[in-house]
Design a protein around this motif. Structure first.
Motif, PDB file in Angstrom:
ATOM      1  N   HIS A   1       0.812  -1.218   0.000  1.00 20.01           N
ATOM      2  CA  HIS A   1       0.000   0.000   0.000  1.00 20.01           C
ATOM      3  C   HIS A   1       0.847   1.271   0.000  1.00 20.01           C
ATOM      4  CE1 HIS A   1      -3.677  -2.284   0.591  1.00 20.01           C
ATOM      5  NE2 HIS A   1      -3.038  -2.996   1.498  1.00 20.01           N
ATOM      6  N   GLY A   2       2.172   1.120   0.031  1.00 16.39           N
ATOM      7  CA  GLY A   2       3.031   2.293   0.034  1.00 16.39           C
ATOM      8  C   GLY A   2       4.013   2.295  -1.113  1.00 16.39           C
ATOM      9  N   ILE A   3       4.945   1.310  -1.074  1.00 15.34           N
ATOM     10  CA  ILE A   3       6.046   1.308  -2.036  1.00 15.34           C
ATOM     11  C   ILE A   3       5.576   0.934  -3.429  1.00 15.34           C
ATOM     12  CG2 ILE A   3       8.187   0.101  -2.628  1.00 15.34           C
ATOM     13  CD1 ILE A   3       8.805   0.017   0.361  1.00 15.34           C
ATOM     14  N   ARG A   4       4.714  -0.081  -3.555  1.00 14.93           N
ATOM     15  CA  ARG A   4       4.295  -0.536  -4.879  1.00 14.93           C
ATOM     16  C   ARG A   4       3.455   0.499  -5.613  1.00 14.93           C
ATOM     17  NH1 ARG A   4       1.652  -6.194  -5.301  1.00 14.93           N
ATOM     18  NH2 ARG A   4       1.827  -5.579  -7.490  1.00 14.93           N
ATOM     19  N   SER A   5       2.921   1.487  -4.869  1.00 16.29           N
ATOM     20  CA  SER A   5       2.108   2.528  -5.500  1.00 16.29           C
ATOM     21  C   SER A   5       2.956   3.674  -6.040  1.00 16.29           C
ATOM     22  CB  SER A   5       1.096   3.075  -4.487  1.00 16.29           C
ATOM     23  OG  SER A   5       0.259   2.054  -4.025  1.00 16.29           O
ATOM     24  N   ARG A   6       4.282   3.609  -5.849  1.00 19.62           N
ATOM     25  CA  ARG A   6       5.165   4.655  -6.354  1.00 19.62           C
ATOM     26  C   ARG A   6       6.100   4.054  -7.384  1.00 19.62           C
ATOM     27  NH1 ARG A   6      10.283   4.903  -4.199  1.00 19.62           N
ATOM     28  NH2 ARG A   6      10.330   7.178  -4.116  1.00 19.62           N
ATOM     29  N   SER A   7       6.674   4.907  -8.224  1.00 20.73           N
ATOM     30  CA  SER A   7       7.610   4.437  -9.232  1.00 20.73           C
ATOM     31  C   SER A   7       9.012   4.370  -8.629  1.00 20.73           C
ATOM     32  CB  SER A   7       7.608   5.374 -10.438  1.00 20.73           C
ATOM     33  OG  SER A   7       7.974   6.678 -10.044  1.00 20.73           O
ATOM     34  N   GLY A   8       9.817   3.424  -9.145  1.00 22.68           N
ATOM     35  CA  GLY A   8      11.188   3.308  -8.674  1.00 22.68           C
ATOM     36  C   GLY A   8      11.312   2.436  -7.442  1.00 22.68           C
TER      37      GLY A   8
ATOM     38  N   SER B   1       8.949   2.124   9.001  1.00 21.18           N
ATOM     39  CA  SER B   1       8.631   3.291   8.189  1.00 21.18           C
ATOM     40  C   SER B   1       9.016   3.035   6.735  1.00 21.18           C
ATOM     41  CB  SER B   1       9.351   4.539   8.721  1.00 21.18           C
ATOM     42  OG  SER B   1      10.738   4.312   8.796  1.00 21.18           O
ATOM     43  N   ASP B   2       8.343   3.759   5.814  1.00 17.11           N
ATOM     44  CA  ASP B   2       8.615   3.595   4.393  1.00 17.11           C
ATOM     45  C   ASP B   2       8.553   4.959   3.702  1.00 17.11           C
ATOM     46  OD1 ASP B   2       5.429   2.639   4.642  1.00 17.11           O
ATOM     47  OD2 ASP B   2       5.857   4.085   3.040  1.00 17.11           O
ATOM     48  N   ASN B   3       9.017   4.992   2.472  1.00 16.85           N
ATOM     49  CA  ASN B   3       8.953   6.218   1.660  1.00 16.85           C
ATOM     50  C   ASN B   3       7.932   6.060   0.546  1.00 16.85           C
ATOM     51  OD1 ASN B   3      10.344   4.349   0.172  1.00 16.85           O
ATOM     52  ND2 ASN B   3      11.936   5.742  -0.551  1.00 16.85           N
ATOM     53  N   GLY B   4       6.807   5.413   0.884  1.00 16.16           N
ATOM     54  CA  GLY B   4       5.737   5.184  -0.098  1.00 16.16           C
ATOM     55  C   GLY B   4       4.840   6.384  -0.263  1.00 16.16           C
ATOM     56  N   LYS B   5       3.610   6.135  -0.721  1.00 15.43           N
ATOM     57  CA  LYS B   5       2.716   7.239  -1.067  1.00 15.43           C
ATOM     58  C   LYS B   5       2.028   7.859   0.147  1.00 15.43           C
ATOM     59  CE  LYS B   5      -1.608   4.683  -1.835  1.00 15.43           C
ATOM     60  NZ  LYS B   5      -2.717   4.451  -2.765  1.00 15.43           N
ATOM     61  N   GLY B   6       2.091   7.165   1.324  1.00 16.14           N
ATOM     62  CA  GLY B   6       1.456   7.724   2.516  1.00 16.14           C
ATOM     63  C   GLY B   6      -0.055   7.576   2.508  1.00 16.14           C
ATOM     64  N   MET B   7      -0.683   8.021   3.610  1.00 10.73           N
ATOM     65  CA  MET B   7      -2.138   7.912   3.777  1.00 10.73           C
ATOM     66  C   MET B   7      -2.686   9.203   4.358  1.00 10.73           C
ATOM     67  SD  MET B   7      -2.694   4.100   5.422  1.00 10.73           S
ATOM     68  CE  MET B   7      -1.515   4.332   6.741  1.00 10.73           C
ATOM     69  N   SER B   8      -3.970   9.435   4.092  1.00  9.31           N
ATOM     70  CA  SER B   8      -4.653  10.575   4.706  1.00  9.31           C
ATOM     71  C   SER B   8      -5.010  10.245   6.150  1.00  9.31           C
ATOM     72  CB  SER B   8      -5.931  10.892   3.923  1.00  9.31           C
ATOM     73  OG  SER B   8      -6.844   9.810   4.006  1.00  9.31           O
ATOM     74  N   GLU B   9      -5.340  11.273   6.943  1.00  6.89           N
ATOM     75  CA  GLU B   9      -5.739  11.050   8.339  1.00  6.89           C
ATOM     76  C   GLU B   9      -6.996  10.187   8.411  1.00  6.89           C
ATOM     77  OE1 GLU B   9      -4.021  15.270  10.178  1.00  6.89           O
ATOM     78  OE2 GLU B   9      -6.138  14.727  10.404  1.00  6.89           O
ATOM     79  N   LYS B  10      -7.910  10.369   7.475  1.00 11.07           N
ATOM     80  CA  LYS B  10      -9.131   9.568   7.459  1.00 11.07           C
ATOM     81  C   LYS B  10      -8.801   8.110   7.220  1.00 11.07           C
ATOM     82  CE  LYS B  10     -13.608   9.142   5.157  1.00 11.07           C
ATOM     83  NZ  LYS B  10     -14.480   9.654   4.082  1.00 11.07           N
TER      84      LYS B  10
ATOM     85  N   ILE C   1      -0.065   4.965  14.064  1.00  5.76           N
ATOM     86  CA  ILE C   1       0.339   5.217  12.677  1.00  5.76           C
ATOM     87  C   ILE C   1       0.502   6.713  12.476  1.00  5.76           C
ATOM     88  CG2 ILE C   1      -0.280   4.951  10.241  1.00  5.76           C
ATOM     89  CD1 ILE C   1      -1.993   2.562  11.002  1.00  5.76           C
ATOM     90  N   HIS C   2       1.631   7.103  11.891  1.00  7.95           N
ATOM     91  CA  HIS C   2       1.848   8.493  11.468  1.00  7.95           C
ATOM     92  C   HIS C   2       2.160   8.477   9.983  1.00  7.95           C
ATOM     93  CE1 HIS C   2       3.109  12.653  11.439  1.00  7.95           C
ATOM     94  NE2 HIS C   2       4.239  12.280  10.847  1.00  7.95           N
ATOM     95  N   SER C   3       1.396   9.213   9.201  1.00  8.52           N
ATOM     96  CA  SER C   3       1.574   9.173   7.746  1.00  8.52           C
ATOM     97  C   SER C   3       1.390  10.558   7.149  1.00  8.52           C
ATOM     98  CB  SER C   3       0.568   8.200   7.111  1.00  8.52           C
ATOM     99  OG  SER C   3       0.804   8.063   5.719  1.00  8.52           O
TER     100      SER C   3
END
Length: 586
Positions: free
Chosen positions: A490-497, A517-526, A564-566
């Motif tokens: 849900h984080g890394i695979r949604s980004r390129s590279g 922690s990851d450098n993926g696309k992140g999530m909204s507070e909701k 969770i912090h995103s």
């Protein structure tokens, strides 16, 4: 005072208590009636305000329609059309100027609410007629205004704006409304000039004052951002804040307090841009009593009488000291102190009540112990069910990958993924035990990443930072797999590279902290809230972070073990905390 009360007879005490209760009851009734009366008044004023504002909006629409019709008269005036067609230089022809002004003077005299009429030709020459002389006309700045660019989009239609972006400046008329449209050639439709008609805001303010003269109400006009077009007479800043609140609630009317005055605000769209007409109606001087209040008061009085009678009966029977002691002991039991009451040798109703209560206390104590034992059994059953749901999908997908590698004759990767799968399940199953060392848990994650990197072209990098003395500590197995799986899918695979996962393990205040922690696309507070509540699926296995949270909570008896912090577009950090287990539980 206390000694005097104790010296009174029981009958006197009951009378005093009844009078006190009656006073309190009547006071509450008065507050209740006042509340109903205020709500009824607000509703009546609000509904009447809506009708008033609608009627006022209709009258304003007539004024604005008349301005539009006035612009049509200018547009289709043959003298003005002929004069504008004949302009061919930056120099103003006195004959043309006289002809246009003559037509404008005749028209402006027919509109009492018009302040001025201005025509700007293509050479920035100005032809005007007005009741209030402007201090300055900046015709050369027209092409730089926002409204001038909107003229092309309007395709010959006119529109209203607040003031004129500095084109017309008045000394004694700081606030006004302008109507703007293009004047085109009726034959060729070529643009000949720009028409600007001004309406003195004081004309509308005077009209508002006439409507509200007897009722002391206030009317004004705002735009979509609650900026004043026509300001109110009073409370400008306070009203602006209240309008922001009204916009959030999206109600036809709201009650607000303006410096101690209860006021109903009613807002209606005017159908002009995003402008809205607002009415402020005071309710403090309106004392409206609904017809059904008399019945309500009668019912309340009857209830008061019944209430006093019942209270007298209860107080007469519950005034004795032994019952007070029983009540105190009951409160102790309610707080969890299951102590038996002392019983004297005298056979009476109080002692019988104590014996029954002691028996009930003993039964509750035994029942609580039995419930706790059953809860432990249920918790273990839930934990077993959760553990059974963790790995099937991952196993199926990995076996599919092994089959694909074998068919492609990629034996090296086939061997690596098979070895990694074996290592992963040796650590995951752990001979059926619930606990595993942190060292083995890390090896399990490394095997898991090896499998996924073979499946996804080495796009995942994992970096570990672990306190050395924690590697031998036992923790619940597969504690890292759900957050790592969530970071990948849900984080890394949604980004390129290539994506990176950081796993930090350290001790804090007697607890072991796992930070993934990851450098993926992140999530909204909701989205974060939905994940923690289990309202959405986070793991491809169907287990996910919410299942992991329940698993840790049941085993370690910790509330909210996962946070969770995103930040969207930056990444996500999942923090898991568990207690450091004692040697016996390990």
């Amino acid at each position: 005072m206390k000694e005097l009360y104790k010296s009174l007879t029981i009958k006197s005490r009951i009378i005093i208590l009844n009078i006190t209760i009656l006073i309190i009851s009547i006071s509450m009734s008065f507050v209740f009636i006042s509340f109903i009366n205020r709500k009824y008044t607000e509703r009546e004023v609000g509904e009447a305000g809506i009708q008033t504002v609608n009627a006022l909006k209709g009258n304003l629409s007539i004024i604005f329609d008349n301005v539009t019709q006035f612009s049509d008269l200018i547009y289709f005036d043959e003298d003005i059309q002929s004069s504008l067609r004949s302009i061919d230089s930056i120099y103003m022809d006195p004959y043309i100027l006289s002809s246009i002004r003559k037509s404008l003077v005749n028209m402006i005299l027919s509109g009492e609410y018009l302040s001025g009429v201005y025509i700007f030709d293509k050479y920035h020459n100005t032809y005007s007629s007005y009741k209030n002389a402007p201090e300055k006309v900046n015709s050369g700045e027209i092409r730089s205004t926002f409204w001038y660019h909107n003229l092309k989009k309007a395709r010959g239609n006119g529109f209203f704006i607040h003031k004129s972006e500095g084109i017309i400046l008045y000394r004694n008329q700081p606030n006004y409304i302008s109507y703007i449209r293009e004047i085109g050639d009726m034959n060729t439709y070529e643009t000949l000039a720009t028409l600007l008609v001004t309406i003195d805001a004081r004309t509308l303010e005077s009209y508002f004052e006439e409507v509200s003269a007897e009722s002391n109400n206030d009317f004004f006009i705002v735009d979509g951002k609650n900026n004043y077009i026509i300001p109110p007479k009073n409370h400008e800043e306070d009203l602006k804040n209240k309008l922001d609140k009204m916009q959030e609630e999206e109600k036809p009317y709201v009650r607000v307090d303006l410096q101690g005055d209860r006021t109903i605000l009613v807002k209606q769209d005017m159908g002009i841009n995003d402008w809205q007409l607002v009415g402020a109606f005071k309710t403090d001087k309106l004392e409206v009593m609904a017809p059904y209040y008399t019945t309500a008061i009668a019912i309340i009085v009857v209830i008061n009488i019944l209430f006093v009678f019942i209270s007298s009966m209860i107080l007469t029977r519950l005034i004795f000291k032994p019952l007070s002691k029983v009540g105190n002991h009951m409160r102790m039991v309610e707080k969890g102190h299951f102590m038996e009451m002392a019983i004297d040798k005298h056979p009476n109703e109080i002692n019988e009540l104590k014996r029954i209560f002691n028996g009930m206390t003993l039964s509750i104590r035994n029942l609580i112990a039995k419930v706790k034992e059953e809860e432990q059994i249920i918790a273990k059953g839930k934990l077993d069910i959760i553990n059974a749901q963790i790995n099937p999908h991952f196993l199926y997908n990995t076996l599919d990958a092994v089959s694909a590698l074998a068919l492609m004759e990629d034996y090296q990767n086939c061997f690596k993924i098979t070895q990694a799968l074996g290592s992963f399940y040796r650590n995951s199953l752990n001979s059926g035990l619930d606990l595993i060392s942190i060292r083995d848990e890390i090896e399990s994650i490394k095997s898991y990443i090896t499998i996924l990197n073979i499946r996804y072209d080495n796009n995942i990098e994992v970096l570990f930072d672990v306190e050395e003395d924690l590697l031998h500590e036992k923790v619940l197995k597969l504690i890292l797999q759900p957050p790592v799986e969530n970071a990948i899918h849900h984080g890394i695979r949604s980004r390129s590279g290539k994506g990176t996962i950081w796993i930090n393990i350290f001790e804090r205040d007697g607890e072991i902290i796992f930070a993934v922690s990851d450098n993926g696309k992140g999530m909204s507070e909701k989205r974060v809230e939905e994940v923690l509540k289990g309202e959405c699926k986070t793991g491809k296995s169907g287990f996910g972070l919410h299942g992991q949270m329940e698993r840790i909570r049941l085993y370690y008896d910790i509330d909210d073990p996962i946070s969770i912090h995103s930040v969207e577009g930056v990444g996500t950090e999942v923090t898991i905390r568990v207690r450091r287990l004692k040697e016996g539980k390990k």
